[in-house]
Scaffold this active site. Sequence first.
Site, PDB file in Angstrom:
ATOM      1  N   GLU A  38     -22.752 -14.317  14.441  1.00  0.00           N
ATOM      2  CA  GLU A  38     -21.411 -13.859  14.062  1.00  0.00           C
ATOM      3  C   GLU A  38     -21.161 -12.482  14.689  1.00  0.00           C
ATOM      4  O   GLU A  38     -22.064 -11.645  14.733  1.00  0.00           O
ATOM      5  CB  GLU A  38     -21.398 -13.757  12.528  1.00  0.00           C
ATOM      6  CG  GLU A  38     -20.119 -13.257  11.907  1.00  0.00           C
ATOM      7  CD  GLU A  38     -20.234 -13.177  10.368  1.00  0.00           C
ATOM      8  OE1 GLU A  38     -21.369 -13.292   9.833  1.00  0.00           O
ATOM      9  OE2 GLU A  38     -19.193 -13.014   9.719  1.00  0.00           O
ATOM     10  N   LYS A 113     -13.103 -17.784  10.669  1.00  0.00           N
ATOM     11  CA  LYS A 113     -13.895 -17.858   9.427  1.00  0.00           C
ATOM     12  C   LYS A 113     -13.004 -18.053   8.197  1.00  0.00           C
ATOM     13  O   LYS A 113     -12.104 -17.243   7.940  1.00  0.00           O
ATOM     14  CB  LYS A 113     -14.723 -16.575   9.297  1.00  0.00           C
ATOM     15  CG  LYS A 113     -15.721 -16.569   8.149  1.00  0.00           C
ATOM     16  CD  LYS A 113     -16.570 -15.299   8.189  1.00  0.00           C
ATOM     17  CE  LYS A 113     -17.675 -15.296   7.149  1.00  0.00           C
ATOM     18  NZ  LYS A 113     -18.509 -14.055   7.248  1.00  0.00           N
ATOM     19  N   CYS A 148     -21.343 -18.093   8.824  1.00  0.00           N
ATOM     20  CA  CYS A 148     -22.081 -17.350   7.796  1.00  0.00           C
ATOM     21  C   CYS A 148     -21.673 -17.742   6.384  1.00  0.00           C
ATOM     22  O   CYS A 148     -21.967 -18.846   5.950  1.00  0.00           O
ATOM     23  CB  CYS A 148     -21.930 -15.852   8.062  1.00  0.00           C
ATOM     24  SG  CYS A 148     -23.283 -14.899   7.340  1.00  0.00           S
TER      25      CYS A 148
HETATM   26  C1  ACM Z   1     -21.606 -12.919   5.969  1.00  0.00           C
HETATM   27  O1  ACM Z   1     -20.760 -13.801   5.800  1.00  0.00           O
HETATM   28  N1  ACM Z   1     -21.657 -12.196   7.077  1.00  0.00           N
HETATM   29  C2  ACM Z   1     -22.622 -12.664   4.943  1.00  0.00           C
END
Ligand code: ACM
Length: 266
Positions: A38, A113, A148
Amino acid sequence: MRVACVQFAPTFGNLDANTERIVEHIAAIDADVIVFPELATCGYFHLGVDEVSRIAEPVHAPDTGIHNQRIIDAATTHNKVVVCGIAERDGSQLYNAALIAGKGIPTPLVYRKTHLFYKETLGFAPGNSGFFTHYIEHLDCTIGTMICYDWRFPESARALALDGADLIVCPSNLVTHIWRMAMPVRAFENKVYLAVANRTGSEHNAGEDVSFNGQTAIYGYNGNVLADASAEADAVVIAEIHPEQTRDKSFNSINDIFADRREEMY
Ligand code: ACM
């Protein structure tokens, strides 16, 4: 086909240095799909819209940012599929995103995301791409992306699997440890491969430290670990996978984990 995950500690705010490192990996790694962490181009702990603005670049032509373009070009030149965490700008909106580009992907794709974690909420807009998959013909593999903290919601991986994913890739900057119990379950409960590229190192901003715990892993569709890395060192982990083996969701002559779902009862 071969899947690789790259584990490293991006240099905070240094898009030139991080992109250089990413394109070197794309050239050097012998794999069909390469997954980076990420926010791999820019580092993680950018707080608020002003800070995120400084490191966010558009993906889509004709405004493609120079660093994103370098990654797209490297993926295309070296005939790889690359999934790389970036900060994306789209007009006035800023997204924590994954750029998906290279062989078999004529126009770069962006996953934004869905579930923002902690202070990401100060600088990024919640993703609006939704979960989608893409069939890569030369690999006969359907790939889906989550980022993530999306792992925490079983719906993320389930939506991708129901949409046909054979392989879920998960660029990550994981800060807790519980994911190591849950990620293999995401693979197992959906009968998909799952590649988690996590970063290492730590960052400091506004009096607060965040540390990332590495342990990048590629899971088989039974939740078994196919390849993994240590908590701290740079690493490239590679696994051979067989996408077609994920498609029969039955496990005896009667039960099938998708056909047995009773959506009306949930
Ligand atoms: C995250 O979503 N970077 C913990």
